[in-house]
Design an enzyme around this catalytic site. Sequence first.
Site: not given
Length: 538
Positions: A214, A220, A275-276, A361, A392, A524
């Site tokens: 965005k 990254e 974004g999410r 978030e 398990h 960041k």
Amino acid sequence: MTSPSNSFTLPTSLEAWKKLENLAQPGVVEHLRDLLIDPERSHAMTVSLHGMELNYSHQRVTTEVMVALAELAQGTQLKEHTQALFAGERVNVSEQRAALHVALRGQGLQHPPWGEAIQAQVGTELARVCRFVDLFESHQLKGFGGEPFTDVVNLGIGGSALGPMTCVQALEGLNQGPSTHARVHFVSNVDAWSLWHTLKGLNPRTTLFVVQSKTFTTQETTLLASSAKRWLVDQGCSEHDLPRHLVAVTARQDLALKQGFLAEQTFHFWDWVGGRYSVWSSIGLPVALAIGAENFKSMLSGARAMDEHFFTAPVLENMPTLMALLGVWNRNFLKAPSHHIATYAYRLRGLTPYIQQLDMESNGKGTHLNANRVQIETAPIVWGGLGIDGQHAYFQLIHQGQHLVPVDFIGVRHDSACPLPLAQEHLRCLQLNMMAQAQAMALGRDESHTRQEMTAQGLSAEAIDALAPHRSFRGNTPSSSLWLQELDAFSLGMLMALYEHKTFVQATLWGINPFDQWGVELGKTMANELAQEGKKPS
Ligand code: F6P
């Protein structure tokens, strides 16, 4: 500065909150093993929508609790906040933005609450995405060797990866065998092995990279894109042919174009899409490439159906609102510190990470809309994964540990897509285990029943005395069970929109802003400072 978007009612000031605190006192609500004796309970506590069923009979609630929760929703102006959301008001108060992910899936609506201008913008970009998919599937998009693209690598992180990855994994059934659809891969982690793990199996001549960001400044993703370009060039792609292998999806088209992305391969979304919450936008391009444009539009239609239900259904028949209220009951009144998602469908393995970002978030906040410090619990820690694996492993803690861990069980009733001959037996095994876990968590097995079982097994009195406490189960762990008819595009769209609206309702109840994420900025900033100082690991 107040506006309809940042006005809210402190929930603790409401009579309903006090009622709920009283109802949450030990012993007021019976143990689930007693509540579940009622043969009508399961039917009475099931809500359906287009084949999706939410059964909340295994939650620690009574009619009285549900009525008080509904009063809490009404007292915190949920309806008004929902109308503001759909109308495109600046509900994201700290960034003074709208949050119009509902507009991304509202094509075809007459007189949309968000207005015709936004409706047209969304329609134009969706048409561009669908056109690009058609070009891909008709083999008109070719790499530096002149061959049509076959594989797509999504480079992105957070909301620029989790939503699309969840969808591509969930809808694997729509991309079986010889198909014109793309094989889609996801790389989000900046560790070089993460990229190499994917690239080592690909043909550079037929690989297309979709760079999703965005902001188009995420460190990254920028490094992953540089590394991908270098791989292409080292494999024989000329600088001239390089842009053909690159697609950008971003709110900053200007930055993408400056970096050499072709205009016709640069897709846009808007700052009023979080974004999410963005998988419905051009960020969904990898999904459309994996399943085809028509199936992608079917996914949008499923989300639209959930929007319509959320906007119109009465509180206690409203699936997202019910899930939100039950979550508030468990978090703020039963004091559960976490919330567990247990998916009983391998194709839903991406759902938990997606919900973790969506929920934590959005609602992992400590400041009210009016900037005052929050004095109540907000988002729980969301964790989980594939339920079959969990039972398990960490389900031990849920059954006998010290934490109260409410669970969302998510399962599928029918699967006609898996080609294996014993697929229906696999499905039955999944379903039985999901039902058994919900039952075991609710009913438990008290010590007297455990002793009876051990006596029947022929154990000695001293063995029973020594073991019974270890082998007893307190039960009374609450859960909801969500059943999809079939894991198809429409039901997946409903499911993901369901959790988006649940998250929004909880934020409204808590009086917090679910649409900003200032908490991710400090790390960041410090990483950039360390880089500039040339710091080495110490
Ligand atoms: O750092 C958090 C975050 O900003 C998320 O909100 C977002 O989904 C992700 O990073 C990726 O951001 P972008 O899409 O701008 O690269």
